[in-house]
Scaffold this motif. Sequence first.
Motif, mmCIF file in Angstrom:
data_model
loop_
_atom_site.group_PDB
_atom_site.id
_atom_site.type_symbol
_atom_site.label_atom_id
_atom_site.label_comp_id
_atom_site.label_asym_id
_atom_site.label_seq_id
_atom_site.Cartn_x
_atom_site.Cartn_y
_atom_site.Cartn_z
ATOM 1 N N GLU A 236 31.677 16.475 25.239
ATOM 2 C CA GLU A 236 31.874 15.070 24.862
ATOM 3 C C GLU A 236 33.343 14.772 24.576
ATOM 4 O O GLU A 236 33.843 13.694 24.918
ATOM 5 C CB GLU A 236 30.995 14.713 23.668
ATOM 6 C CG GLU A 236 29.509 14.730 24.006
ATOM 7 C CD GLU A 236 28.651 14.062 22.940
ATOM 8 O OE1 GLU A 236 29.076 13.018 22.425
ATOM 9 O OE2 GLU A 236 27.582 14.587 22.629
ATOM 10 N N GLU A 237 34.057 15.737 23.970
ATOM 11 C CA GLU A 237 35.479 15.527 23.701
ATOM 12 C C GLU A 237 36.284 15.442 24.998
ATOM 13 O O GLU A 237 37.182 14.606 25.136
ATOM 14 C CB GLU A 237 36.036 16.658 22.825
ATOM 15 C CG GLU A 237 35.463 16.709 21.426
ATOM 16 C CD GLU A 237 34.282 17.651 21.290
ATOM 17 O OE1 GLU A 237 34.188 18.325 20.268
ATOM 18 O OE2 GLU A 237 33.450 17.704 22.227
ATOM 19 N N ILE A 238 35.944 16.318 25.958
ATOM 20 C CA ILE A 238 36.652 16.302 27.240
ATOM 21 C C ILE A 238 36.347 15.019 27.994
ATOM 22 O O ILE A 238 37.229 14.393 28.585
ATOM 23 C CB ILE A 238 36.260 17.538 28.092
ATOM 24 C CG1 ILE A 238 36.662 18.829 27.366
ATOM 25 C CG2 ILE A 238 36.927 17.480 29.467
ATOM 26 C CD1 ILE A 238 36.067 20.080 27.982
ATOM 27 N N LEU A 239 35.088 14.606 27.947
ATOM 28 C CA LEU A 239 34.689 13.361 28.618
ATOM 29 C C LEU A 239 35.435 12.168 28.012
ATOM 30 O O LEU A 239 35.936 11.297 28.733
ATOM 31 C CB LEU A 239 33.179 13.173 28.493
ATOM 32 C CG LEU A 239 32.534 12.141 29.428
ATOM 33 C CD1 LEU A 239 32.645 12.571 30.879
ATOM 34 C CD2 LEU A 239 31.072 11.932 29.048
ATOM 35 N N SER A 240 35.520 12.137 26.694
ATOM 36 C CA SER A 240 36.234 11.048 26.013
ATOM 37 C C SER A 240 37.703 11.039 26.411
ATOM 38 O O SER A 240 38.301 9.972 26.627
ATOM 39 C CB SER A 240 36.113 11.199 24.492
ATOM 40 O OG SER A 240 34.772 11.054 24.079
ATOM 41 N N LEU A 241 38.293 12.230 26.502
ATOM 42 C CA LEU A 241 39.694 12.344 26.923
ATOM 43 C C LEU A 241 39.888 11.747 28.315
ATOM 44 O O LEU A 241 40.821 10.961 28.545
ATOM 45 C CB LEU A 241 40.126 13.809 26.913
ATOM 46 C CG LEU A 241 41.448 14.133 27.620
ATOM 47 C CD1 LEU A 241 42.622 13.489 26.896
ATOM 48 C CD2 LEU A 241 41.643 15.636 27.749
#
Length: 364
Positions: free
Chosen positions: A164-169
């Motif tokens: 989710e953090e990578i997707l948000s980035l």
Amino acid sequence: MFDNLAEEFLIDLEEFSESMFDLENSVEEAKNILQEKMNESPINQCNFEDNIWYLHYKTTSNRRIINFDQIKELSVFNTELRDMEFLTIIKCWVSNLLNSYSVPLVSTYTLGIMKFLKITKGLTNINIEDISDDFSTLNEGTKAVIVLSSLNLLDYFSDLEKYEEILSLLYELKKQYNIEKKVRILPSSRDILVFSRIVEDFFSKELTEKQYLRWFPIWFWWKVTNLIPMRPSEFCNISRDSLKELNGNYYIQLPRIKQKKVNSNRIQIVDKVYIPHDFYQKLEEYKQITEKFGFTDTFITYESIPLNSNNKYNKIDRTKFSYAILNYTLASFYEHIVFGEYHIQFNPNNSEETEFRKRQIMPT
């Protein structure tokens, strides 16, 4: 070459993958696709186990090289990637892309992932400020390729601790740098209606057994995806024993792949679909007709499809229908039935025919 990426490539870059990684099927499917590529041309050298693939591009009569050793080196920063055999996942993803896109585009996708891994130190540094510093030095084409290829990969494989953090980035970068793919012109409602009528009309005729076996996957594909959208890989993996009867109602069980983490608590994935009785009967009839071809894991019997010897490649697991064969059968149906038998004509001054030929099952 990467920094001077041709702008026209961006029309094909999709942030959503047509398949999802599934350990049970994806490696075997990838090997089948690569075997097909090697059968197409002796110049292609792309064994799944090798870390350097050579792929022939007919338009320019040269070969592109995909070097997975570089991805392996970039993954050493991240113990999670090492432990999960990330390289195997990347190879399956690249093989899947070769089913739908040109060799230069797939090579560009792969370079985009390499660049993203380098910038994020193997996905260990996903701080937007740090990434923005590196991104600001890149040209617009390179930024788009990195973001869109990385989104496509994450849609294909989402089982990462920091998913989710990578997707948000990536979505933040997409917004910050105004990254948008060129809009692909979808088939018009008229064209879809024409195709639907052709499918219905063709299968209302008295067909020879060869015609029936050759084109039944297209009829089944069209009927079931009009009931519920699904990925091509999900359609191909519908099992032989997927038909169910319960209290006089008829259903088909779908091989839904594991949900993405981001959706796991929000969206219910339908895996059993009600079908009309006449649809059920036609599917049962197909099962009976194809029993003579022996055991099959998938509903569509690969061995029953009368492909030319030049096109029926050395499939590793012949008990399974595959996305590669679905693609070939669909293209062949367009060529021989839609454009050949029904003489459908399109405006030669636009890309209508090309887009109609390319119509694929859209992801859910």
